[in-house]
Design an enzyme around this catalytic site. Structure first.
Site, mmCIF file in Angstrom:
data_model
loop_
_atom_site.group_PDB
_atom_site.id
_atom_site.type_symbol
_atom_site.label_atom_id
_atom_site.label_comp_id
_atom_site.label_asym_id
_atom_site.label_seq_id
_atom_site.Cartn_x
_atom_site.Cartn_y
_atom_site.Cartn_z
ATOM 1 N N VAL A 143 0.838 -1.198 0.000
ATOM 2 C CA VAL A 143 0.000 0.000 0.000
ATOM 3 C C VAL A 143 0.878 1.256 0.000
ATOM 4 O O VAL A 143 0.559 2.240 -0.676
ATOM 5 C CB VAL A 143 -0.965 0.004 1.210
ATOM 6 C CG1 VAL A 143 -1.741 1.318 1.290
ATOM 7 C CG2 VAL A 143 -1.922 -1.172 1.135
ATOM 8 N N CYS A 144 1.986 1.199 0.713
ATOM 9 C CA CYS A 144 2.855 2.373 0.866
ATOM 10 C C CYS A 144 3.275 2.995 -0.470
ATOM 11 O O CYS A 144 3.157 4.209 -0.639
ATOM 12 C CB CYS A 144 4.086 2.029 1.705
ATOM 13 S SG CYS A 144 3.686 1.483 3.378
#
Length: 185
Positions: A44-45
């Site tokens: 997700v980062c």
């Protein structure tokens, strides 16, 4: 955390091909976004950091500097920047916080894990936190919503006595709280 001043720190960041040392003093005098994320080389980062990179020029035009922060080192940030097309487009500071000082200062260290929560802080030119957002591990943030918050915070700072209602967008009407408005909204 809202309306508190950021605490002292010193760290090394990777920015545009260089390692640079930064402190809380470098932040004062301009608007800043501290964008905490759990770890480099994750899932997700990079989507969040890439989305933020797409809005960096607009943030710069508004006098806002961005500091992405994880507990990885600045060396790891460089390696990720060099190996990922998404991360490679980042021009803002990628701060290495391997001691956890900054992450702990903002109260977003995951206990027993050594990783930052997914958290965003908007800091005014005096170093005072004006907005914050913390999401669970699997919930990515949206840079467009951050832009709306930046615009609202800057508007309120420039127009004492006015406030921005829900869903406010730049150019729309604001409110001037007064006795006349009580019960009429």
């Amino acid at each position: 955390m809202i309306n508190t001043t950021i605490k002292p720190f010193s760290a090394t960041a990777f920015k545009q091909g260089e390692f640079v040392d930064i402190t809380e003093q470098d932040v004062k005098g301009k608007w800043a976004v501290f964008f905490f994320y759990p770890a480099d080389f994750t899932f997700v980062c990079p989507t969040e950091l890439g989305d933020l990179a797409d809005h960096y020029a607009e943030l710069q035009e508004r006098g806002v500097e961005v500091y992405s922060v994880s507990t990885d080192t600045h060396f790891t940030h460089k390696a990720w920047h060099d190996s990922s097309d998404t991360i490679g487009k980042i021009n803002y500071y990628m701060v290495g916080d391997q001691t956890g000082t900054i992450t702990n200062n903002f109260g977003v260290m995951r206990e027993g894990q050594g990783l930052a929560d997914r958290a965003t802080f908007l800091v005014d030119p005096e170093g005072v936190i004006q907005a914050m957002e913390i999401t669970a591990e699997g919930i990515g943030r949206n840079a467009e919503d951050l832009m709306r918050k930046v615009k609202a915070a800057q508007y309120v700072a420039a127009h004492p006595g006015e406030v921005c209602p829900a869903k406010w967008k730049e150019g729309e009407e604001t409110l001037a709280p007064s006795l006349d408005l009580v019960g009429k909204i």
